[in-house]
Write a protein that holds these residues in place. Structure first.
Motif, PDB file in Angstrom:
ATOM      1  N   VAL A   1       9.582 -10.000  14.498  1.00  0.00           N
ATOM      2  CA  VAL A   1       8.496 -10.492  14.861  1.00  0.00           C
ATOM      3  C   VAL A   1       8.511 -10.394  16.537  1.00  0.00           C
ATOM      4  O   VAL A   1       9.561 -10.992  17.200  1.00  0.00           O
ATOM      5  CB  VAL A   1       8.176 -12.191  14.401  1.00  0.00           C
ATOM      6  N   GLU A   2       7.501  -9.823  17.232  1.00  0.00           N
ATOM      7  CA  GLU A   2       7.437  -9.607  18.529  1.00  0.00           C
ATOM      8  C   GLU A   2       6.662 -10.777  19.171  1.00  0.00           C
ATOM      9  O   GLU A   2       6.323 -11.385  18.331  1.00  0.00           O
ATOM     10  CB  GLU A   2       6.728  -8.307  18.812  1.00  0.00           C
ATOM     11  N   ASP A   3       6.621 -10.994  20.464  1.00  0.00           N
ATOM     12  CA  ASP A   3       6.325 -12.151  21.163  1.00  0.00           C
ATOM     13  C   ASP A   3       4.599 -11.910  21.156  1.00  0.00           C
ATOM     14  O   ASP A   3       4.153 -10.638  21.065  1.00  0.00           O
ATOM     15  CB  ASP A   3       6.631 -12.089  22.465  1.00  0.00           C
ATOM     16  N   VAL A   4       3.948 -12.953  21.259  1.00  0.00           N
ATOM     17  CA  VAL A   4       2.411 -12.918  21.456  1.00  0.00           C
ATOM     18  C   VAL A   4       2.098 -12.283  22.789  1.00  0.00           C
ATOM     19  O   VAL A   4       2.668 -12.492  23.798  1.00  0.00           O
ATOM     20  CB  VAL A   4       1.834 -14.431  21.541  1.00  0.00           C
ATOM     21  N   GLU A   5       0.932 -11.536  22.761  1.00  0.00           N
ATOM     22  CA  GLU A   5       0.552 -10.754  23.933  1.00  0.00           C
ATOM     23  C   GLU A   5      -0.942 -11.159  24.065  1.00  0.00           C
ATOM     24  O   GLU A   5      -1.669 -11.057  22.997  1.00  0.00           O
ATOM     25  CB  GLU A   5       0.953  -9.357  24.068  1.00  0.00           C
ATOM     26  N   GLY A   6      -1.532 -10.759  25.093  1.00  0.00           N
ATOM     27  CA  GLY A   6      -3.081 -10.772  25.281  1.00  0.00           C
ATOM     28  C   GLY A   6      -3.255  -9.284  25.057  1.00  0.00           C
ATOM     29  O   GLY A   6      -3.043  -8.360  26.011  1.00  0.00           O
ATOM     30  N   VAL A   7      -4.311  -8.983  24.108  1.00  0.00           N
ATOM     31  CA  VAL A   7      -4.426  -7.626  23.783  1.00  0.00           C
ATOM     32  C   VAL A   7      -5.953  -7.202  24.302  1.00  0.00           C
ATOM     33  O   VAL A   7      -6.962  -7.990  24.266  1.00  0.00           O
ATOM     34  CB  VAL A   7      -4.449  -7.250  22.335  1.00  0.00           C
ATOM     35  N   PHE A   8      -5.898  -6.278  25.004  1.00  0.00           N
ATOM     36  CA  PHE A   8      -7.295  -5.784  25.584  1.00  0.00           C
ATOM     37  C   PHE A   8      -7.691  -4.231  24.686  1.00  0.00           C
ATOM     38  O   PHE A   8      -6.949  -3.714  24.365  1.00  0.00           O
ATOM     39  CB  PHE A   8      -7.233  -5.339  26.954  1.00  0.00           C
ATOM     40  N   GLY A   9      -9.046  -4.317  24.958  1.00  0.00           N
ATOM     41  CA  GLY A   9      -9.537  -3.009  24.202  1.00  0.00           C
ATOM     42  C   GLY A   9      -9.654  -2.947  22.637  1.00  0.00           C
ATOM     43  O   GLY A   9      -9.934  -1.971  22.027  1.00  0.00           O
ATOM     44  N   ALA A  10      -9.655  -4.183  22.143  1.00  0.00           N
ATOM     45  CA  ALA A  10      -9.671  -4.291  20.430  1.00  0.00           C
ATOM     46  C   ALA A  10     -11.285  -4.143  20.364  1.00  0.00           C
ATOM     47  O   ALA A  10     -12.296  -4.368  21.208  1.00  0.00           O
ATOM     48  CB  ALA A  10      -9.214  -5.530  20.012  1.00  0.00           C
ATOM     49  N   TYR A  11     -11.869  -4.110  19.116  1.00  0.00           N
ATOM     50  CA  TYR A  11     -12.935  -3.992  18.487  1.00  0.00           C
ATOM     51  C   TYR A  11     -13.263  -5.266  17.538  1.00  0.00           C
ATOM     52  O   TYR A  11     -12.207  -5.648  16.809  1.00  0.00           O
ATOM     53  CB  TYR A  11     -13.464  -2.638  17.686  1.00  0.00           C
ATOM     54  N   ILE A  12     -14.458  -5.544  17.485  1.00  0.00           N
ATOM     55  CA  ILE A  12     -14.934  -6.859  16.495  1.00  0.00           C
ATOM     56  C   ILE A  12     -16.312  -6.336  16.034  1.00  0.00           C
ATOM     57  O   ILE A  12     -17.273  -5.581  16.565  1.00  0.00           O
ATOM     58  CB  ILE A  12     -15.247  -8.165  17.286  1.00  0.00           C
ATOM     59  N   PHE A  13     -16.424  -6.621  14.634  1.00  0.00           N
ATOM     60  CA  PHE A  13     -17.525  -6.279  13.910  1.00  0.00           C
ATOM     61  C   PHE A  13     -18.732  -7.003  14.251  1.00  0.00           C
ATOM     62  O   PHE A  13     -18.755  -8.409  13.660  1.00  0.00           O
ATOM     63  CB  PHE A  13     -17.222  -6.104  12.444  1.00  0.00           C
ATOM     64  N   VAL A  14     -19.976  -6.534  14.896  1.00  0.00           N
ATOM     65  CA  VAL A  14     -20.861  -7.639  15.264  1.00  0.00           C
ATOM     66  C   VAL A  14     -22.353  -7.114  14.903  1.00  0.00           C
ATOM     67  O   VAL A  14     -22.316  -5.913  15.183  1.00  0.00           O
ATOM     68  CB  VAL A  14     -20.856  -7.817  16.910  1.00  0.00           C
ATOM     69  N   GLU A  15     -23.149  -7.728  14.162  1.00  0.00           N
ATOM     70  CA  GLU A  15     -24.252  -7.327  13.851  1.00  0.00           C
ATOM     71  C   GLU A  15     -24.362  -6.105  13.284  1.00  0.00           C
ATOM     72  O   GLU A  15     -25.285  -5.329  13.679  1.00  0.00           O
ATOM     73  CB  GLU A  15     -25.361  -7.446  14.953  1.00  0.00           C
ATOM     74  N   GLY A  16     -23.623  -5.793  12.465  1.00  0.00           N
ATOM     75  CA  GLY A  16     -23.438  -4.267  11.797  1.00  0.00           C
ATOM     76  C   GLY A  16     -22.951  -3.208  12.416  1.00  0.00           C
ATOM     77  O   GLY A  16     -22.906  -1.918  11.835  1.00  0.00           O
TER      78      GLY A  16
END
Length: 160
Positions: free
Chosen positions: A23-38
């Motif tokens: 298990v690695e340490d927690v990081e702040g991840v940038f550039g991810a995607y989220i499913f929003v309104e289709g």
């Protein structure tokens, strides 16, 4: 959500090494995607996430808690797809290269069979697939991670 991910990370660091995971340490991840309104939209802000090696990312977004596991195409079977969807009904399946075009999306594909999903996987040309499950709480995510580990061992998904 950050605090819950840090708490879960510390808990898993003490439990998962005996299962063969790091298990690695927690990081702040940038550039991810989220499913929003289709559709998939890029998040323009960081979210907390960490890796469980080999092959699992765990984190939280404004949409909830999640894990994503990378599965080589040759290890994806109808049995694995069926069991994954049964255990994790709030899930997405997408390729690692063309990740904005999902093979399965729980928000719109609820009547798609594992056979149909496997056909889409085989037709996609992708070599690695991301199986993502979403949860309403960090405790639900924790439970899901242990179910995923059992499932992955059963279908020999992990290289441990």
């Amino acid at each position: 959500m950050w605090g819950e991910i840090f708490r879960l990370n510390e808990e898993l660091k003490s439990l998962l090494p005996e299962e063969g995971f790091k298990v690695e340490d927690v990081e702040g991840v940038f550039g991810a995607y989220i499913f929003v309104e289709g559709s998939w939209e890029q998040m323009l802000y960081p979210h907390p996430a960490f890796e469980i090696k080999p092959g699992i990312e765990v984190g939280a977004t404004p949409d909830g808690y999640y894990f994503v596991i990378a599965v080589p195409g040759e290890k994806v079977s109808e049995g694995f797809v069926s069991a994954f969807l049964e255990l994790f009904p709030r899930s997405f399946i997408y390729g690692s290269e063309n990740f904005l075009s999902d093979v399965y999306n729980w928000r719109r594909d609820e009547r798609v069979s594992p056979t149909e999903i496997l056909e889409k996987i085989n037709e996609s040309g992708e070599k690695v697939f991301q199986f993502e499950a979403n949860f309403g709480s960090a405790d639900g995510l924790r439970e899901g991670i242990f179910k995923l580990i059992e499932l992955g061992k059963r279908f020999e998904i992990f290289d441990i």
